[in-house]
Design a protein around this motif. Structure first.
Motif, PDB file in Angstrom:
ATOM      1  N   GLU A 163       0.850  -1.193  -0.120  1.00 51.17           N
ATOM      2  CA  GLU A 163       0.013  -0.014   0.056  1.00 51.17           C
ATOM      3  C   GLU A 163       0.767   1.224   0.125  1.00 51.17           C
ATOM      4  OE1 GLU A 163      -2.283   0.131   3.405  1.00 51.17           O
ATOM      5  OE2 GLU A 163      -2.808   2.247   3.405  1.00 51.17           O
ATOM      6  N   LEU A 164       1.988   1.291   0.827  1.00 48.21           N
ATOM      7  CA  LEU A 164       2.804   2.255   1.091  1.00 48.21           C
ATOM      8  C   LEU A 164       3.591   2.643  -0.539  1.00 48.21           C
ATOM      9  CD1 LEU A 164       4.128   1.937   4.440  1.00 48.21           C
ATOM     10  CD2 LEU A 164       2.986   4.016   3.685  1.00 48.21           C
ATOM     11  N   LEU A 165       3.871   1.644  -1.280  1.00 48.29           N
ATOM     12  CA  LEU A 165       4.910   1.660  -2.099  1.00 48.29           C
ATOM     13  C   LEU A 165       3.973   1.764  -3.365  1.00 48.29           C
ATOM     14  CD1 LEU A 165       7.241  -1.492  -1.602  1.00 48.29           C
ATOM     15  CD2 LEU A 165       7.514   1.043  -1.596  1.00 48.29           C
ATOM     16  N   GLU A 166       2.633   1.569  -3.426  1.00 49.53           N
ATOM     17  CA  GLU A 166       1.808   1.556  -4.738  1.00 49.53           C
ATOM     18  C   GLU A 166       1.883   2.975  -5.323  1.00 49.53           C
ATOM     19  OE1 GLU A 166      -1.209   1.679  -7.373  1.00 49.53           O
ATOM     20  OE2 GLU A 166      -1.475   2.954  -5.476  1.00 49.53           O
ATOM     21  N   PRO A 167       1.765   4.169  -4.745  1.00 53.63           N
ATOM     22  CA  PRO A 167       1.874   5.415  -5.267  1.00 53.63           C
ATOM     23  C   PRO A 167       3.300   5.899  -5.981  1.00 53.63           C
ATOM     24  CG  PRO A 167       1.485   5.787  -2.882  1.00 53.63           C
ATOM     25  CD  PRO A 167       1.391   4.207  -3.104  1.00 53.63           C
ATOM     26  N   LEU A 168       4.073   5.108  -5.621  1.00 49.64           N
ATOM     27  CA  LEU A 168       5.387   5.548  -6.108  1.00 49.64           C
ATOM     28  C   LEU A 168       5.912   5.173  -7.424  1.00 49.64           C
ATOM     29  CD1 LEU A 168       7.847   4.878  -2.895  1.00 49.64           C
ATOM     30  CD2 LEU A 168       6.618   7.213  -3.453  1.00 49.64           C
ATOM     31  N   HIS A 169       6.603   5.856  -8.062  1.00 42.48           N
ATOM     32  CA  HIS A 169       7.327   5.463  -9.296  1.00 42.48           C
ATOM     33  C   HIS A 169       8.346   4.512  -9.202  1.00 42.48           C
ATOM     34  CE1 HIS A 169       9.611   6.089 -12.935  1.00 42.48           C
ATOM     35  NE2 HIS A 169       8.574   6.801 -13.596  1.00 42.48           N
ATOM     36  N   ALA A 170       8.624   3.495 -10.221  1.00 42.39           N
ATOM     37  CA  ALA A 170       9.629   2.568 -10.121  1.00 42.39           C
ATOM     38  C   ALA A 170      11.051   3.413  -9.731  1.00 42.39           C
ATOM     39  CB  ALA A 170       9.670   2.015 -11.336  1.00 42.39           C
ATOM     40  N   ALA A 171      11.138   4.419 -10.125  1.00 43.74           N
ATOM     41  CA  ALA A 171      12.504   4.995 -10.079  1.00 43.74           C
ATOM     42  C   ALA A 171      12.678   5.512  -8.572  1.00 43.74           C
ATOM     43  CB  ALA A 171      12.679   6.444 -10.790  1.00 43.74           C
ATOM     44  N   ASP A 172      11.671   5.694  -7.720  1.00 43.51           N
ATOM     45  CA  ASP A 172      11.751   6.027  -6.470  1.00 43.51           C
ATOM     46  C   ASP A 172      11.991   4.951  -5.595  1.00 43.51           C
ATOM     47  OD1 ASP A 172      11.671   9.004  -6.813  1.00 43.51           O
ATOM     48  OD2 ASP A 172       9.501   8.926  -6.760  1.00 43.51           O
ATOM     49  N   ILE A 173      11.329   3.783  -5.951  1.00 47.34           N
ATOM     50  CA  ILE A 173      11.606   2.519  -5.428  1.00 47.34           C
ATOM     51  C   ILE A 173      12.953   2.266  -5.420  1.00 47.34           C
ATOM     52  CG2 ILE A 173      10.713   0.157  -5.087  1.00 47.34           C
ATOM     53  CD1 ILE A 173       7.866   1.042  -5.880  1.00 47.34           C
ATOM     54  N   ALA A 174      13.364   2.370  -6.587  1.00 50.79           N
ATOM     55  CA  ALA A 174      14.879   1.917  -6.720  1.00 50.79           C
ATOM     56  C   ALA A 174      15.614   2.579  -5.776  1.00 50.79           C
ATOM     57  CB  ALA A 174      15.253   2.083  -8.148  1.00 50.79           C
ATOM     58  N   ASP A 175      15.372   3.964  -5.807  1.00 48.50           N
ATOM     59  CA  ASP A 175      16.278   4.766  -4.692  1.00 48.50           C
ATOM     60  C   ASP A 175      16.012   4.520  -3.444  1.00 48.50           C
ATOM     61  OD1 ASP A 175      17.115   6.372  -6.948  1.00 48.50           O
ATOM     62  OD2 ASP A 175      15.713   8.353  -6.570  1.00 48.50           O
ATOM     63  N   LEU A 176      14.800   4.001  -3.179  1.00 46.06           N
ATOM     64  CA  LEU A 176      14.532   3.623  -1.554  1.00 46.06           C
ATOM     65  C   LEU A 176      15.653   2.428  -1.197  1.00 46.06           C
ATOM     66  CD1 LEU A 176      12.757   3.687   0.857  1.00 46.06           C
ATOM     67  CD2 LEU A 176      11.512   1.903  -0.204  1.00 46.06           C
ATOM     68  N   LEU A 177      15.500   1.474  -2.530  1.00 48.78           N
ATOM     69  CA  LEU A 177      16.440   0.367  -2.212  1.00 48.78           C
ATOM     70  C   LEU A 177      17.919   0.591  -1.959  1.00 48.78           C
ATOM     71  CD1 LEU A 177      14.766  -2.215  -4.580  1.00 48.78           C
ATOM     72  CD2 LEU A 177      15.358  -2.450  -2.073  1.00 48.78           C
ATOM     73  N   GLU A 178      18.328   1.480  -2.829  1.00 47.15           N
ATOM     74  CA  GLU A 178      19.797   1.991  -2.717  1.00 47.15           C
ATOM     75  C   GLU A 178      20.055   2.665  -1.297  1.00 47.15           C
ATOM     76  OE1 GLU A 178      20.174   4.308  -6.317  1.00 47.15           O
ATOM     77  OE2 GLU A 178      19.300   2.541  -7.190  1.00 47.15           O
ATOM     78  N   GLN A 179      18.966   3.480  -0.812  1.00 45.52           N
ATOM     79  CA  GLN A 179      19.096   4.374   0.336  1.00 45.52           C
ATOM     80  C   GLN A 179      18.988   3.710   1.820  1.00 45.52           C
ATOM     81  OE1 GLN A 179      16.564   7.628   0.192  1.00 45.52           O
ATOM     82  NE2 GLN A 179      17.416   8.131  -1.680  1.00 45.52           N
ATOM     83  N   ILE A 180      18.644   2.658   1.774  1.00 46.11           N
ATOM     84  CA  ILE A 180      18.299   1.759   3.091  1.00 46.11           C
ATOM     85  C   ILE A 180      19.505   0.640   3.323  1.00 46.11           C
ATOM     86  CG2 ILE A 180      15.988   1.957   3.231  1.00 46.11           C
ATOM     87  CD1 ILE A 180      15.533  -0.978   2.050  1.00 46.11           C
ATOM     88  N   GLY A 181      19.781   0.464   4.460  1.00 50.64           N
ATOM     89  CA  GLY A 181      20.966  -0.473   4.704  1.00 50.64           C
ATOM     90  C   GLY A 181      20.596  -2.045   4.035  1.00 50.64           C
ATOM     91  N   PRO A 182      22.000  -2.611   4.319  1.00 46.63           N
ATOM     92  CA  PRO A 182      21.947  -3.941   3.708  1.00 46.63           C
ATOM     93  C   PRO A 182      20.841  -5.067   4.383  1.00 46.63           C
ATOM     94  CG  PRO A 182      24.144  -3.256   3.949  1.00 46.63           C
ATOM     95  CD  PRO A 182      23.285  -2.262   4.500  1.00 46.63           C
ATOM     96  N   ALA A 183      20.742  -4.791   5.724  1.00 45.96           N
ATOM     97  CA  ALA A 183      20.021  -5.724   6.489  1.00 45.96           C
ATOM     98  C   ALA A 183      18.311  -5.433   6.177  1.00 45.96           C
ATOM     99  CB  ALA A 183      19.999  -5.550   7.937  1.00 45.96           C
ATOM    100  N   ASP A 184      18.226  -4.089   6.124  1.00 53.28           N
ATOM    101  CA  ASP A 184      16.517  -3.641   5.784  1.00 53.28           C
ATOM    102  C   ASP A 184      16.370  -3.950   4.123  1.00 53.28           C
ATOM    103  OD1 ASP A 184      15.920  -2.385   8.155  1.00 53.28           O
ATOM    104  OD2 ASP A 184      16.931  -0.514   7.616  1.00 53.28           O
ATOM    105  N   ARG A 185      17.574  -3.925   3.253  1.00 54.38           N
ATOM    106  CA  ARG A 185      17.194  -4.458   1.912  1.00 54.38           C
ATOM    107  C   ARG A 185      16.804  -5.912   1.913  1.00 54.38           C
ATOM    108  NH1 ARG A 185      21.002  -1.423  -0.258  1.00 54.38           N
ATOM    109  NH2 ARG A 185      22.643  -2.958  -0.054  1.00 54.38           N
ATOM    110  N   ARG A 186      17.492  -6.540   2.681  1.00 52.41           N
ATOM    111  CA  ARG A 186      17.267  -7.973   2.467  1.00 52.41           C
ATOM    112  C   ARG A 186      15.831  -8.359   3.162  1.00 52.41           C
ATOM    113  NH1 ARG A 186      22.173  -9.081   4.328  1.00 52.41           N
ATOM    114  NH2 ARG A 186      21.501  -8.865   6.377  1.00 52.41           N
ATOM    115  N   ASP A 187      15.304  -7.730   4.162  1.00 51.18           N
ATOM    116  CA  ASP A 187      13.959  -7.989   4.526  1.00 51.18           C
ATOM    117  C   ASP A 187      13.048  -7.506   3.499  1.00 51.18           C
ATOM    118  OD1 ASP A 187      15.253  -9.022   6.962  1.00 51.18           O
ATOM    119  OD2 ASP A 187      15.048  -7.164   8.405  1.00 51.18           O
TER     120      ASP A 187
END
Lengths: 459, 459
Positions: A38-62
């Protein structure tokens, strides 16, 4: 150490603002997949990609464990190469297959370039046969070439077709590219003869032939052309799309401006980081170890070049022992020279990139730098000599500082333009290594001039 | 001084290669107007503008005297602002009038922005009434805003129109923009509801309503939005054109990607030059005096910050007098710290520009820099201490160098990220002044740590 807080950023309901990021991380921590979606739904793919880059490795895995089923091709193509392998490894096979099948061939090529053999094979295997052939052909072109950048889906028509015939043809095509801005006119051997903008076509009567509507801006690039050159051409000539041809001038694809803009942006990043001595493989998503590794080589080189300065100074230990104040004053000349060299260098590297500095005007630009170095050297020498006289009451010391300052400013200004010009002439990137060369030059010369003049005049 | 010769450059028959430049300058010198026209004829306006920027002031004056009658609007809008006044002054009144009348309103605005009052009035007077009103309205928006960047010529249609109705409407319009990529769908109060790509429209049957063809990528920007933000949005979301709305969400214009690409390029130039301490008003066409002037302010500031280092060193004159070798060694720690600070700074400024560094991950990035600084500090300390031991046979001296190196590397890495984060939080450009702050920090701390540890351990 102060903790940085709110970084200014435009906020709107669809953007990746800090509050949404916090909520997303909460959902990831709680393992709440529906809330995450639900939180990701309104986001553009480019923003979801940025999010994945910004969070730490552990958060990314989860995050990936919870969301991997919904990662589509667009997110995959937006993700930075430094974490792409990690993301692809986290995807179920069928999700990956569906994701890559959605993409245009140029985006698939972009993803493949950065992957290892087994992952490459897996992605190629997921493609439909025709797309696979297209992707494999593109991968046959050199890295960073137009052939890698182009999409192979093109919209073509013979010159003699009328607007009406073309529109009817387009209406009956079921495989048009997502984005196209021109119909490319080709001869029977697929050699491009010109192009027609879609706007012009829409505004023209059905019975007019396409050859009447050709645009002046038409030009083609070779598939082997470097992508940096392609970006330059788009920016210089305000192109929106540009047909790509093979060595026989036959149409093999088309590059659109959004890809060229992306290349321009990456070229700038490269220039900026190379000038600062940061390795090309660095990424904002890197951890401490990768970050340290991308910076260590130039630091070690600097350790050696700084030793040259130390060697030069050690030649004057006798002078310094006699007049210790010189040790305190000597960094002023060297440091101001370093700044002047960096200024001249940044201007020159930029001018080479934008072709404002060419062999036609190199002589004039070098003369200008010489003049500017001399002028600023005089201005700084005046200030510094006066200050030295007021503080130490010694005219000769002021003279030594002033003379050293003028010579070092001139060398800095000249070094800043001659080093990148020289590298460019050798076929090397002028941004690479220039910084180290120039500051070594200004350091060594700064100490040498100051201590040399001091030895001659003060002892 | 070696004279630089051939700068590498792609050459094709239409390009501004060195041979053509030489021939053009020959024609200018000979006063041969027909030959000059013949040589310039195949060149793009952007290349003619580049030529004017590259040649010296005297050649430029002669060139303009010979060619001024043929300078069109496109050349005028391509010319760098630093020489635009000079070119406009050289044009006959009727040539100028015709030149500006050819241009889209956004290009006229772009030209006007950099001119003085009398020249502005002359150009406004040359426009047709409707265009003049449009240009004056655009000039009412803040500098560097979307309102200044947009073109006011838009192609709109109501959502309920069919493809056929729209095509018929376009065929009957005689005032369409040169370039447009979307038909913007508006409600009766001119509020944008979405847009349709021309490709989609051409590929769809005449009886389909436009509202069925709306693109997902649709978004609008406010006319008061900063142009840097607009460029970011285009690059991030792969837009081709973007409608601009006023404070009541009514359509007032449209920005196309070529303008956004231009802004992105200028933003990069600004970042690169500001990081190097070069004033914003510098231009490749500048002479020595203007060049010197754009660089002097930061050189003078550096003169003062370098004096802080001198002051710190002077506190340890007693130590240096006892062990003069310290004077030779002390720049090594300071210089390597400067490089590390520059690296961290370049990465951070770039990450802030691309929004890879935000308040959401600032803490993580600062921790990463701390780790990287520590790792590289350890590596460099190991090399330096070992070298010092081998050369001077003194374990304690090696220890002093190593300890100073580690502390300065950590400070450099942290300073490189905290200074731009701090400036950004204050609403200032993180690229501005960061370089001076960070190198002052690493210089002062480098000398302080090295001489301080030396005083404690070696005396």
């Amino acid at each position: 150490m102060a903790e940085p807080k709110a970084v200014q950023q435009a906020e709107d309901e669809e953007a990746l603002d800090p509050r949404r990021v916090a909520a997303i991380l909460d959902a990831v921590e709680a393992g709440d997949a529906p809330r995450l979606t639900e939180l990701l739904e309104p986001l553009h793919a480019a923003d979801i990609a940025d999010l994945l880059e910004q969070i730490g490795p552990a958060d990314r895995r989860d995050f990936l464990r919870l969301y991997s089923g919904e990662i589509d091709g667009e997110i995959l193509s937006e993700i930075d190469e430094s974490i792409r392998e990690e993301v692809i490894d986290a995807l179920p096979r069928d999700v990956l297959t569906e994701a890559v099948r959605e993409l245009e061939t140029d985006d698939v090529v972009d993803i493949l370039e950065d992957l290892e053999g087994p992952q490459q094979a897996m992605i190629l295997g997921a493609l439909e046969a025709a797309d696979r052939v297209a992707v494999e052909q593109a991968m046959g072109y050199p890295e960073y070439s137009a052939g890698r950048l182009m999409q192979r889906e093109v919209v073509v028509a013979p010159e003699h077709w009328t607007v009406g015939e073309t529109i009817d043809f387009l209406r009956n095509s079921d495989d048009l590219p997502d984005q196209f801005y021109h119909v490319i006119l080709v001869d029977p051997r697929m050699k491009p003869q010109g192009y027609v903008t879609l706007g012009r076509m829409l505004a023209t009567r059905r019975d007019v032939a396409l050859r009447e509507l050709k645009e002046d801006s038409f030009r083609t690039v070779q598939a082997t052309e470097e992508e940096a050159e392609v970006a330059y051409i788009f920016n210089q000539y305000h192109l929106i799309s540009c047909p790509v041809v093979d060595e026989n001038d036959r149409l093999v694809g088309v590059i659109t401006i959004d890809d060229a803009m992306n290349v321009l942006d990456e070229e700038h990043e490269e220039d900026m980081l190379r000038l600062a001595g940061v390795g090309d493989d660095s990424s904002p998503a890197d951890g401490s170890i990768a970050t340290a590794r991308s910076r260590l080589p130039w630091l070690i080189i600097n350790l050696f070049t700084a030793s040259i300065s130390a060697l030069v100074i050690s030649l004057f230990e006798g002078t310094i022992a006699t007049l210790v104040t010189l040790a305190a004053l000597m960094p002023i000349v060297a440091s101001t020279g370093g700044i002047a060299g960096t200024q001249s260098l940044a201007v020159s590297v930029r001018a080479l990139a934008t072709r404002d500095l060419t062999s036609s005007n190199a002589r004039r630009v070098v003369r200008r730098e010489l003049g500017a170095g001399l002028l600023n050297g005089l201005a700084l020498a005046l200030i510094l000599s006066l200050a030295a006289f007021l503080i130490f009451g010694d005219v000769t010391l002021g003279l030594v500082l002033g003379m050293a300052m003028i010579s070092n400013q001139v060398v800095a200004a000249l070094g800043g333009v001659l080093v990148p010009l020289g590298l460019n002439r050798l076929g090397l990137d002028p941004a690479l290594a220039s910084g180290t060369f120039v500051t070594t030059l200004t350091d060594v010369l700064g100490y040498l001039a100051f201590l040399g003049f001091a030895t001659m005049l003060l002892l």
